[in-house]
Write a protein that holds these residues in place. Sequence first.
Motif, PDB file in Angstrom:
ATOM      1  N   LEU A  16     -18.970  40.187  83.027  1.00  0.00           N
ATOM      2  CA  LEU A  16     -20.157  39.091  82.967  1.00  0.00           C
ATOM      3  C   LEU A  16     -21.045  40.028  82.020  1.00  0.00           C
ATOM      4  N   GLY A  17     -20.406  41.274  81.473  1.00  0.00           N
ATOM      5  CA  GLY A  17     -21.282  42.166  80.397  1.00  0.00           C
ATOM      6  C   GLY A  17     -21.162  41.011  78.847  1.00  0.00           C
ATOM      7  N   TYR A  18     -21.601  42.258  77.434  1.00  0.00           N
ATOM      8  CA  TYR A  18     -21.821  41.527  76.484  1.00  0.00           C
ATOM      9  C   TYR A  18     -20.512  39.812  76.586  1.00  0.00           C
ATOM     10  N   VAL A  19     -20.032  40.542  76.492  1.00  0.00           N
ATOM     11  CA  VAL A  19     -19.363  38.945  75.669  1.00  0.00           C
ATOM     12  C   VAL A  19     -18.491  38.468  76.972  1.00  0.00           C
ATOM     13  N   GLY A  20     -18.523  38.446  78.082  1.00  0.00           N
ATOM     14  CA  GLY A  20     -18.018  37.741  79.565  1.00  0.00           C
ATOM     15  C   GLY A  20     -19.868  37.011  79.490  1.00  0.00           C
ATOM     16  N   ILE A  37     -17.171  36.608  87.000  1.00  0.00           N
ATOM     17  CA  ILE A  37     -16.729  37.290  88.110  1.00  0.00           C
ATOM     18  C   ILE A  37     -17.109  38.215  87.709  1.00  0.00           C
ATOM     19  N   ASP A  38     -18.027  39.153  88.498  1.00  0.00           N
ATOM     20  CA  ASP A  38     -18.411  41.279  87.686  1.00  0.00           C
ATOM     21  C   ASP A  38     -18.393  41.343  89.283  1.00  0.00           C
ATOM     22  N   ASN A  39     -17.730  42.805  89.241  1.00  0.00           N
ATOM     23  CA  ASN A  39     -18.339  43.692  90.405  1.00  0.00           C
ATOM     24  C   ASN A  39     -19.821  44.332  90.742  1.00  0.00           C
ATOM     25  N   HIS A  42     -26.213  43.034  90.326  1.00  0.00           N
ATOM     26  CA  HIS A  42     -27.278  43.071  89.453  1.00  0.00           C
ATOM     27  C   HIS A  42     -26.599  41.820  88.843  1.00  0.00           C
ATOM     28  N   LYS A  43     -25.894  41.775  87.641  1.00  0.00           N
ATOM     29  CA  LYS A  43     -25.281  40.673  86.966  1.00  0.00           C
ATOM     30  C   LYS A  43     -24.618  39.749  87.349  1.00  0.00           C
ATOM     31  N   VAL A  44     -24.427  39.557  88.085  1.00  0.00           N
ATOM     32  CA  VAL A  44     -24.053  38.073  89.509  1.00  0.00           C
ATOM     33  C   VAL A  44     -25.052  37.386  90.113  1.00  0.00           C
ATOM     34  N   CYS A  91     -12.816  39.803  80.454  1.00  0.00           N
ATOM     35  CA  CYS A  91     -13.929  40.322  79.457  1.00  0.00           C
ATOM     36  C   CYS A  91     -14.266  40.875  79.693  1.00  0.00           C
ATOM     37  N   VAL A  92     -13.543  42.130  80.814  1.00  0.00           N
ATOM     38  CA  VAL A  92     -13.735  43.309  81.203  1.00  0.00           C
ATOM     39  C   VAL A  92     -14.147  44.545  79.614  1.00  0.00           C
ATOM     40  N   GLY A  93     -14.810  45.663  79.780  1.00  0.00           N
ATOM     41  CA  GLY A  93     -14.732  46.577  78.991  1.00  0.00           C
ATOM     42  C   GLY A  93     -13.295  46.952  78.529  1.00  0.00           C
ATOM     43  N   THR A  94     -12.759  47.701  77.709  1.00  0.00           N
ATOM     44  CA  THR A  94     -12.210  48.502  77.037  1.00  0.00           C
ATOM     45  C   THR A  94     -12.436  49.448  76.465  1.00  0.00           C
ATOM     46  N   PRO A  95     -13.424  50.256  76.859  1.00  0.00           N
ATOM     47  CA  PRO A  95     -13.742  51.815  76.213  1.00  0.00           C
ATOM     48  C   PRO A  95     -12.268  52.723  75.741  1.00  0.00           C
ATOM     49  N   ASP A 105      -7.715  50.376  82.041  1.00  0.00           N
ATOM     50  CA  ASP A 105      -8.455  50.711  83.847  1.00  0.00           C
ATOM     51  C   ASP A 105      -9.408  49.130  84.497  1.00  0.00           C
ATOM     52  N   GLN A 106      -9.908  49.110  83.427  1.00  0.00           N
ATOM     53  CA  GLN A 106     -10.549  47.622  84.361  1.00  0.00           C
ATOM     54  C   GLN A 106      -9.837  46.648  84.071  1.00  0.00           C
ATOM     55  N   LEU A 107      -8.869  46.068  82.558  1.00  0.00           N
ATOM     56  CA  LEU A 107      -8.200  45.228  82.186  1.00  0.00           C
ATOM     57  C   LEU A 107      -7.184  45.495  83.276  1.00  0.00           C
ATOM     58  N   SER A 131     -11.051  40.274  75.798  1.00  0.00           N
ATOM     59  CA  SER A 131     -11.192  42.311  75.526  1.00  0.00           C
ATOM     60  C   SER A 131     -10.591  41.741  74.292  1.00  0.00           C
ATOM     61  N   THR A 132     -11.112  42.909  73.910  1.00  0.00           N
ATOM     62  CA  THR A 132     -10.030  44.129  72.418  1.00  0.00           C
ATOM     63  C   THR A 132      -9.010  44.962  73.025  1.00  0.00           C
ATOM     64  N   VAL A 133      -7.956  44.397  72.859  1.00  0.00           N
ATOM     65  CA  VAL A 133      -6.792  45.051  73.497  1.00  0.00           C
ATOM     66  C   VAL A 133      -5.463  45.528  72.227  1.00  0.00           C
ATOM     67  N   PRO A 158      -9.407  37.232  71.184  1.00  0.00           N
ATOM     68  CA  PRO A 158      -9.922  37.571  70.998  1.00  0.00           C
ATOM     69  C   PRO A 158     -11.539  37.060  70.293  1.00  0.00           C
ATOM     70  N   GLU A 159     -12.546  37.832  70.940  1.00  0.00           N
ATOM     71  CA  GLU A 159     -13.728  37.411  70.711  1.00  0.00           C
ATOM     72  C   GLU A 159     -14.931  38.280  69.259  1.00  0.00           C
ATOM     73  N   PHE A 160     -14.901  37.431  68.241  1.00  0.00           N
ATOM     74  CA  PHE A 160     -15.489  37.678  67.826  1.00  0.00           C
ATOM     75  C   PHE A 160     -16.739  38.262  67.071  1.00  0.00           C
ATOM     76  N   LEU A 161     -17.123  37.151  68.597  1.00  0.00           N
ATOM     77  CA  LEU A 161     -19.153  37.865  68.238  1.00  0.00           C
ATOM     78  C   LEU A 161     -19.853  38.933  67.977  1.00  0.00           C
ATOM     79  N   ARG A 162     -20.578  39.437  67.590  1.00  0.00           N
ATOM     80  CA  ARG A 162     -21.674  40.011  67.422  1.00  0.00           C
ATOM     81  C   ARG A 162     -22.933  40.119  68.012  1.00  0.00           C
ATOM     82  N   GLU A 163     -23.618  41.276  68.938  1.00  0.00           N
ATOM     83  CA  GLU A 163     -24.708  41.529  69.560  1.00  0.00           C
ATOM     84  C   GLU A 163     -25.719  40.868  69.157  1.00  0.00           C
ATOM     85  N   GLY A 164     -26.254  40.706  69.064  1.00  0.00           N
ATOM     86  CA  GLY A 164     -27.916  40.856  69.018  1.00  0.00           C
ATOM     87  C   GLY A 164     -28.062  38.879  67.907  1.00  0.00           C
TER      88      GLY A 164
HETATM   89  N1  LIG Z   1     -19.553  43.560  73.073  1.00  0.00           N
HETATM   90  C1  LIG Z   1     -19.782  43.423  71.517  1.00  0.00           C
HETATM   91  O1  LIG Z   1     -19.996  43.325  70.718  1.00  0.00           O
HETATM   92  C2  LIG Z   1     -18.124  42.530  72.055  1.00  0.00           C
HETATM   93  C3  LIG Z   1     -17.607  42.208  70.372  1.00  0.00           C
HETATM   94  C4  LIG Z   1     -16.679  41.284  70.796  1.00  0.00           C
HETATM   95  C5  LIG Z   1     -15.011  41.719  71.839  1.00  0.00           C
HETATM   96  N2  LIG Z   1     -15.650  42.732  72.733  1.00  0.00           N
HETATM   97  C6  LIG Z   1     -15.359  43.350  72.856  1.00  0.00           C
HETATM   98  O2  LIG Z   1     -15.111  42.537  74.531  1.00  0.00           O
HETATM   99  C7  LIG Z   1     -14.866  43.638  75.571  1.00  0.00           C
HETATM  100  C8  LIG Z   1     -15.622  43.646  76.190  1.00  0.00           C
HETATM  101  O3  LIG Z   1     -17.298  44.206  75.574  1.00  0.00           O
HETATM  102  P1  LIG Z   1     -17.911  44.053  76.566  1.00  0.00           P
HETATM  103  O4  LIG Z   1     -19.322  44.128  74.958  1.00  0.00           O
HETATM  104  O5  LIG Z   1     -18.964  42.620  76.724  1.00  0.00           O
HETATM  105  O6  LIG Z   1     -18.286  44.997  78.311  1.00  0.00           O
HETATM  106  P2  LIG Z   1     -19.356  45.016  78.895  1.00  0.00           P
HETATM  107  O7  LIG Z   1     -18.612  46.597  79.045  1.00  0.00           O
HETATM  108  O8  LIG Z   1     -20.741  45.847  78.212  1.00  0.00           O
HETATM  109  O9  LIG Z   1     -18.712  44.942  79.870  1.00  0.00           O
HETATM  110  C9  LIG Z   1     -17.667  45.068  80.812  1.00  0.00           C
HETATM  111  C10 LIG Z   1     -17.901  44.239  82.467  1.00  0.00           C
HETATM  112  O10 LIG Z   1     -16.578  44.433  82.889  1.00  0.00           O
HETATM  113  C11 LIG Z   1     -17.170  44.389  84.347  1.00  0.00           C
HETATM  114  N3  LIG Z   1     -15.936  45.139  85.413  1.00  0.00           N
HETATM  115  C12 LIG Z   1     -15.255  45.481  84.713  1.00  0.00           C
HETATM  116  N4  LIG Z   1     -14.411  45.640  85.384  1.00  0.00           N
HETATM  117  C13 LIG Z   1     -14.417  44.621  86.310  1.00  0.00           C
HETATM  118  C14 LIG Z   1     -13.591  44.266  87.089  1.00  0.00           C
HETATM  119  N5  LIG Z   1     -12.372  44.629  87.648  1.00  0.00           N
HETATM  120  N6  LIG Z   1     -14.288  42.362  87.703  1.00  0.00           N
HETATM  121  C15 LIG Z   1     -14.676  42.178  87.548  1.00  0.00           C
HETATM  122  N7  LIG Z   1     -15.658  42.866  86.158  1.00  0.00           N
HETATM  123  C16 LIG Z   1     -15.664  43.888  86.305  1.00  0.00           C
HETATM  124  C17 LIG Z   1     -18.078  45.004  84.352  1.00  0.00           C
HETATM  125  O11 LIG Z   1     -19.001  45.670  85.348  1.00  0.00           O
HETATM  126  C18 LIG Z   1     -19.004  44.923  83.466  1.00  0.00           C
HETATM  127  O12 LIG Z   1     -20.094  44.235  83.104  1.00  0.00           O
HETATM  128  C19 LIG Z   1     -14.003  44.904  75.286  1.00  0.00           C
HETATM  129  O13 LIG Z   1     -13.311  45.033  75.139  1.00  0.00           O
HETATM  130  C20 LIG Z   1     -14.935  44.466  73.620  1.00  0.00           C
HETATM  131  O14 LIG Z   1     -14.240  45.799  73.164  1.00  0.00           O
HETATM  132  C21 LIG Z   1     -17.427  43.235  72.878  1.00  0.00           C
END
Ligand SMILES: NC(=O)c1ccc[n+]([C@@H]2O[C@H](COP(=O)([O-])OP(=O)(O)OC[C@H]3O[C@@H](n4cnc5c(N)ncnc54)[C@H](O)[C@@H]3O)[C@@H](O)[C@H]2O)c1
Length: 428
Positions: A16-20, A37-39, A42-44, A91-95, A105-107, A131-133, A158-164
């Motif tokens: 449930l980050g920016y994308v989720g 679903i997020d671990n 605070h987000k939940v 929608c987990v992170g792929t840093p 790892d998150q994926l 997520s971007t993979v 894949p997601e194409f949104l822009r933050e903001g």
């Molecule tokens: N931020 C953007 O503008 C954007 C746009 C398009 C694509 N993307 C891609 O989307 C993906 C997510 O980006 P983001 O910016 O939302 O990341 P983010 O780091 O903001 O969010 C990731 C979330 O995943 C959660 N998470 C991690 N492991 C987990 C697990 N095992 N179970 C449940 N939740 C878990 C984290 O707690 C976090 O809230 C990345 O691959 C990114 O490259 C991002």
Amino acid sequence: MLQAQQSSTTVAVFGLGYVGSVTAACLASIGHRVIGIDNDLHKVQSLNAGKAPFFEPGLEEIIAEAVESKRLSASQSVAGVLDEADVALLCVGTPSERNGNLGLDQLRRVCEGIAAVSANRAKPLIIAVRSTVFPGTCDDVVIPIVGGLPGVTVVSNPEFLREGVAVNDFLYPSLLVVGGHDADAVAKVAGLYAALPVEACLVTLRTAEMIKYACNAFHAVKIAFANEIGALSTELGVNGIEVMDTLCRDNKLNTSKAYLKPGFAFGGSCLPKDLRALTYRANRLDVKIPLLDAALPSNHEQLARAIQRVMEYKGRKIGIVGLAFKENTDDLRESPVVTLVEHLIGKGVDLRVFDPHISLESIYGSNRNFLLNAIPHIGRLLQSSLEDVTGWAECLVLTQKPSAAALESVLATGLPVIDLVGLGLEAA
Ligand SMILES: NC(=O)c1ccc[n+]([C@@H]2O[C@H](COP(=O)([O-])OP(=O)(O)OC[C@H]3O[C@@H](n4cnc5c(N)ncnc54)[C@H](O)[C@@H]3O)[C@@H](O)[C@H]2O)c1
């Protein structure tokens, strides 16, 4: 705002980050039942309280409304919430890792979590990786973990949104891409977005994964290009903003599909010459323009790849179709085909060459001089008809877009074709 239509699809959004968060809230706003679903507790808690877990314009309102209507809820645990889901959006992170590689790892952990609760699953589940993979991740990482589970299929979305402007980007998308091996699963995931004003691009799994990288790389290259032109313009006392604004007025060649198809190297009397002049002047002015500096070396690499592809047919009689730098011209100046042919001659390849606009009998002016004096070794290989080449060769190389009739003749030979133009012909 788009009108919500009650849907019978239940979507589990992992991460449930920016994308989720945006995905979960917006899917709920267009009528789906969504469980996030997020671990991260605070987000939940934030989502369940109808609040956005971070600042994103318009997100709080949309979350509040979705939670109020009971279409959106969140959980820290996957157990119990996945049973009802038809689709799981990952929608987990792929840093970045330290070496620049993509961190998966998150994926992996999410997939393992899904696998742990799905061994006896009764309902079909489509797992869509948002997520971007990197291309191959679904096949090589996700499917090996979840692919064997009952009723589970995997797609890339894949997601194409822009933050903001993420909420607006989600609800009014610039692009919607779904790819996978299973056409029904691809269609079902595309159907999640049916209420949005966008036509889905249904592609293969790896194309869907790659498109995201192609888009982001393109955006980065566009920004770097505009900045380099701006920097050089400033140094030359020119208004770079006016230059780029004017460049964008040309929707035929500049901001268009033109020149955006993989094909052969560029050449001719203008692009190489003008790039050389631009980069030479920038160097003298001490303006660093590494992107523009890289264009000619990049072009040489494309030529080298073409030479390598043709050399793989070593030992065969090779027919080259097209000698000028592009179709419908007899201009031989800086034609990459001339370099290709010279290289093949140097390697002892048996060659014949045909170009519909170049023959020793009819060519005149500077091109005739060039052909007779500068490249007589190529002039000797020139044939006056396509049939002289196709009737002799064991393999044909297309270096420029042929006419429909010429393409038909080429294909009718049944010979292997090396398509350097990007016509989509496979080398046999
Ligand atoms: N931020 C953007 O503008 C954007 C746009 C398009 C694509 N993307 C891609 O989307 C993906 C997510 O980006 P983001 O910016 O939302 O990341 P983010 O780091 O903001 O969010 C990731 C979330 O995943 C959660 N998470 C991690 N492991 C987990 C697990 N095992 N179970 C449940 N939740 C878990 C984290 O707690 C976090 O809230 C990345 O691959 C990114 O490259 C991002």
